[in-house]
Design a protein around this motif. Sequence first.
Motif, PDB file in Angstrom:
ATOM      1  N   ARG A  44       0.851  -1.179   0.000  1.00 30.22           N
ATOM      2  CA  ARG A  44       0.000   0.000   0.000  1.00 30.22           C
ATOM      3  C   ARG A  44       0.881   1.221   0.000  1.00 30.22           C
ATOM      4  N   ARG A  60       8.509  -3.388   0.692  1.00 29.45           N
ATOM      5  CA  ARG A  60       8.569  -1.927   0.736  1.00 29.45           C
ATOM      6  C   ARG A  60       9.155  -1.422  -0.574  1.00 29.45           C
ATOM      7  N   ASN A  77       8.130  -0.083  11.674  1.00 30.15           N
ATOM      8  CA  ASN A  77       7.548  -1.202  10.943  1.00 30.15           C
ATOM      9  C   ASN A  77       6.037  -1.217  11.038  1.00 30.15           C
ATOM     10  N   ASP A 112       3.961  -0.398   9.012  1.00 33.42           N
ATOM     11  CA  ASP A 112       3.297  -0.897   7.801  1.00 33.42           C
ATOM     12  C   ASP A 112       3.070  -2.403   7.867  1.00 33.42           C
ATOM     13  N   TYR A 113       4.044  -3.129   8.423  1.00 33.20           N
ATOM     14  CA  TYR A 113       3.880  -4.577   8.519  1.00 33.20           C
ATOM     15  C   TYR A 113       2.728  -4.944   9.454  1.00 33.20           C
ATOM     16  N   LEU A 146       0.261  -3.075  10.447  1.00 40.01           N
ATOM     17  CA  LEU A 146      -1.032  -2.645   9.919  1.00 40.01           C
ATOM     18  C   LEU A 146      -1.485  -3.574   8.812  1.00 40.01           C
ATOM     19  N   ASP A 147      -0.542  -4.054   8.018  1.00 36.45           N
ATOM     20  CA  ASP A 147      -0.932  -4.963   6.935  1.00 36.45           C
ATOM     21  C   ASP A 147      -1.487  -6.260   7.518  1.00 36.45           C
ATOM     22  N   SER A 162      -4.816  -5.500   8.749  1.00 36.95           N
ATOM     23  CA  SER A 162      -5.717  -5.273   7.623  1.00 36.95           C
ATOM     24  C   SER A 162      -6.189  -6.590   7.031  1.00 36.95           C
ATOM     25  N   LEU A 163      -5.241  -7.523   6.867  1.00 29.60           N
ATOM     26  CA  LEU A 163      -5.620  -8.810   6.296  1.00 29.60           C
ATOM     27  C   LEU A 163      -6.615  -9.533   7.190  1.00 29.60           C
TER      28      LEU A 163
END
Lengths: 391, 1052
Positions: A11, A47, B705, B707-708, B710-711, B714-715
């Motif tokens: 994303r 990333r 990190n 983003d990890y 949250l991903d 999210s999944l």
Amino acid sequence: MSIPAAVATLRAQSYTITTVAFHASNLRIVSGDDEGWCIQWSLVTRRPITVWKAHGAALLSVKWMSDELLLTHGRDNKLHLHRLDDRPLDTDIPRLGDNPEKWRKPWLIASLDVNALNFCSAATWGSNRIAVPGTLDSDTIDVYDLLPELKRPYKAISCEGVKTGIVMAIELMEDRLIAGYESGHLAIFRLWEDSVSSRIYLCKAHSQPVLSVALHPADSTFISSSADSKLAKHPLYPQYSNAIPMAASTANDDAVCESACLNIVDINHTGIASIDIRDDEKIFAVACWDGMVRVLLYKSLKLLASFKGGRQQGITCTKFGRTLLSDRSEVVSDEGSSLGATHIGQTALAGVPNRATLSSTVVAKQERKVQNKHWLAVGGKDGKIGLWEIY
Amino acid sequence: MASCEGGAKDGMDPDDKARSDVFQRLKAICVPLSQVALTLGREANAENRFKVVNSLEDLAHTLSTIPPEAYSAQLGDYVFFPLSHLLRLGDKLDDRTTELVLQNLELLISNTWGKNLNPELGKQMCILITFFIDDGTTSSPSRCRKSVSDETKRAGARALLQLFKAASVSKALRDLFQNGDIIPTLAHTISVAVTILMDSDDVDCQLAVVECLRTLLILVIGDGEIIATFLPGVSSALCGIIAPSIKKAHFKVLTTCVELLALLFAHTLPDNDLDQMPDSDASGSTSNNSGSNMLAETSVAMAESSSVAMSRHISGEDQSNGERVRLKTLRSKAWLEATRHQVKMALDPVTRLRTHQRPEVRMEVRNFCARLLQTCFNALENCRSVFLITLIFLSSDSDYDISFESFDFIRNFGRDNEEVMDLVKEGVYGWIDGLQRTLSMQDEPRKTALLLELKVGIDLLIDWDLDMAFLQESFVSNFLGAVWLTASEAPKIVASDVITSSDVVGLQKGVLVENYRLEDGSMTFPALDIQRIIGANATEYLEQILENVGISTNGRGILNDCIRIVSDSESSLQNQGVAYWMYVHMVNGVRKSIEVLEDDSTRQLLSQSAENLNDTSVAMIQGYLDNDDISPEETTIVLLSLEALSLSAEIMGLDFKLSLMDVLYPALNLIASRSMQIRQHAYISLNNIAIAAGYCSLSELLVDNVDYVLDSISLRINTLDISPRTPKILSVLIKLAGSSSIPYLDDIIASIFNLLDNYHGYSRLVEGFFEVLKAVVEETSIAYLTATLAIEDEPRRRPPGIWDLETLLTEIQRKPDVILDNKEDSLRDEKDGDSSGIESNAQEVSDEDELDRVLAERDKHHRETPEAWTSPVPKPWYIIVKRIANLTKYYLSHASPSLRYQLLDLLHTGIPILATSEKELLPLINDTWPPLVHRLSDPEFHIIVAALGVIADYSKYSGDFMTSRIEQVWPTVRALLPRELPREREGRFSRPAQIYSAATACICTVVRHTRLKQETFTSILESVGPFLRYNNDLRQAMEEISSDAVWLYFNV
């Protein structure tokens, strides 16, 4: 019918993803969006490795021509050939209103003005030859050789005498050019030496404009999809290869010279875009306008799986990762590891002595894991790329 | 007299001079002494005795002060003369005199004669001294005892010691003592000495005796054959000392005794002599019999009787000729066999000393075992294992020297010795086999000792690089059978199953687990308990054993066995746990070893193990996420997995970053567990991961990190895989990571909207999700704080106030509507046209879009070009905040008071952001107004307070847009106002006080920002009038609008 596992979501892009392409190493993926931004992602770290604005308008396609060369085709009527090497570039995610000049761009090797009025993305053959809709007439196709200097060996190939409308999808082979048209026609042109081409196949498989074609050379066939709900399979080497003189002589209508396609299935959902055949040539995936990804068996065109590909809104494209890497995995892993290492390093590795052996084995292992996954990437209108693992 | 002549010569050189001086001094003592000595023989009166004693004391003093260069044998002879007189008196001498005589003799031997002692004299002296110190118990216990004091015995022993020392360096003397003729004499001396040793309480005396025996037997006699004849007596005496009894021997005595015992065995039973031993007694059955009889006798008899027997035996031998020949054949195979047996019995007291509290003694035990293993390996083959086990035991001694020397000895000794290796193997096998028994022992020290022995044994096998394949199978299965892991405490259930940001801050500061933090920032896990093991030591040893096994050549095999059991779904949970525990510790051993020695295969093993640890842990944890209802076994598995992740991170270091995407979320999820233990473990694990991956703290790790994580969320959220933990973790993350997380959030927020639709009945989930949404709004507002403040500070159109009475009067004349803002008019028109859309619940969902459309249309209508986005907050974020704010209208009437409060708080935070685009703000106010007004009649007063706050916010940011709404709501607000000022004593936080201050604050803001009708203003003034005196702010606000009205109020 099984639903594959969602592994991750890349994303970052604020705009609709229009195209994605896996690198041959299966470690990286490049995506292009509606605003002309390109992002190269590492599948190991998930990333961005490289972010730059490649085009002034939406990207039609990105394609790896070799390990380092990336072809991008934008709606700004440009075709760029970039070299993406290990040079570190910017990795920041672009936001609305950011000035794209702040992002360094990879080395631009070649650039070509082309026709991009009709959403049709360029087709490539080898690392040098491309086919795009004709500059002057959107119903025709031009074939270029990029290097060492720009040449146009075939010019304005078209289905003379047939009302095809504009070119919608092209695929290129060494001696063949496959084209799908607005009218729903599919045509094969034989490319002879000395810039001579001739049509050897014509079939009106679809009632709506063709959206995508994909080749299966091993099976000597190709398939086409369109805005209608049908998928059609066609021969690559039609038996009536002498059909052209007939077509030329019978000036009156298509019906005479038209061939029938091999197989046609109706999946009952209109709008089938972005066919991608996996490199094992057994299955292929399509991105449908209803937001579903459908995976089908190539041989029988039987539906294997269908699942909601995107997160919100719709989806635009699907691509399979590599599955046949065993023969070259060693080389690739070496090349990839340096890249992976430089990437994860950025902040943390600086100033830390390199713990060479262990480090590289760990990275290599992680990479092998990533490489051996059977990826399916789905580009979404919400600017996200869903990564799935399938079969 | 020769000595006199020698002494008479006046020295020419300095040495002679000194000698002559010494001589003169001695002469002055010796002459009177010899006279007294002679008279003493006849007349033993007190005076004479006194004189003798005095002289002897002087003599001893003089002798001990003679400079060494002045020593000479003649001098000795001279001094001996008077002493000989005394010696001749024998029994008649009293004890003190005897002691002094002996003392002088000692000095004479050591200082003057030395090795030049006349052999014959030496023999005489030996007999004499023995005579003096013998109190008679030796020869016949029944006979009336002569009393000999300890001091005398000591002096005698010392004299003998000097005598034997002299003999050890003088060939002539040694020959004498090695001569068979003297054996009976020596036998007597020895038996006397042994008796003294056993009876005396005087440490110095005992030490002197042992030393004396040592010198005589080892240095002087030295011949194994002869020593063998004395062996039974001496050794049983020594054992008597060594063996624990009521009389505790001094540690120095113990040390010397053990040493002497070792020397005795080493001399009598050396492997080198084995070849010369006849198979059976070649020289005659009688001696053989007598030999074994003797041994049999001694073994049964106590020490004293044995020495008697010995001397009897020797005197028996004495009668026959050629004892030397006979002695030569004493040590036959049969004798050896019998002796071995005796020795083995004698070992027991010695080996018991391995736990003696003095390190000197333990060291001597080590020496004993080492010496005998080295010298008598074959001769004492029946004792080998005892020696080895004792040494193995000592290898884990608390004293470094002892442990090192012991281990080092076996290591080097066993390296080329298959038999030793086999013995150790056997031992290890036995220990492993008995592990279960060991661990279930009640005797804690014994348990630890056995574990330590096992550890040393394995270390040895590893050191010798032996194939431990024989162990592999039983090792794992025995561990599985013996170890029963339990969580270290009864799982403490934490009241809430969720983390709050204050928890994270607390955790970061290490409030929970500060004790475990190491210098480099990493932390150690509290050890898992093993059932039936009390105290950390045993656990630690078990872990050490595993660590060492991990490094061994067979470690890989065992590692594989373990991981196979772990990943085998057929194995029981308990076995999986123990196998994983073993695996983790073995890998840890490998990790430690690589710091010392680096080789590629180990590296490879490590990275493979790290991968296994990662994969296994993630797979194992997976089932326990969002789950608080787990059994102790499962808890153990979770804890182990967390430890394993930490270990893996330590191995992989920065490379672990590649695993973060799979690991972070599960570990974070476990931080929110209800079990304190899991929480703590998860926290430590994450902390160590952060440190290993090069971050300064856990929060830095999370921020970098996000983003990890949250991903992952999210999944999960996308597949509706949620629990109350999910939103809590999300909001903590958003708060930690701040605005940098917001770009990743849009799809999660979309999923949350979706979930809120589907799960609106689950108030915990709804509250949780709103907490997430609130965090998003808060972070947005923080990110754009400066920008929104700037907008806020823009000078607003001040309402044209009612300046004076005239204006007031004119204003009253006017129609109220005229002062309304155009905007309000237009919106009202729309409302009229589309009132159903706003009011009806059925269409509420589409309201927002509807209004957007309407507004957009209106925009188009007014201006042809679309308006550029002017808010400093980026449009996508703004839209998110607006959607969140809009969502509140459906939940403001929710049954949960905390949710209602949360929503009002959310609006309060969100309004400044939304106000950056007035065009978007007004419809929102319009939509949320009705439910907001309802909250003024909320049963919870703090919600009323919050609602008043939001009303004030609305007024502040939308000004006159609020006019009609305020007028609508004024009666409600007025009803809330108390009649009089809340009483002080009720406190600031009482309901009336809170409502009072909220209402007046609201009124302040409203009158300042929103133009009101005159009637309303007057009504307000009347209502708040009583408080104006006390509330400056309110009074100011009212006066700003109309100071006259306020003045009037006060004065009319």
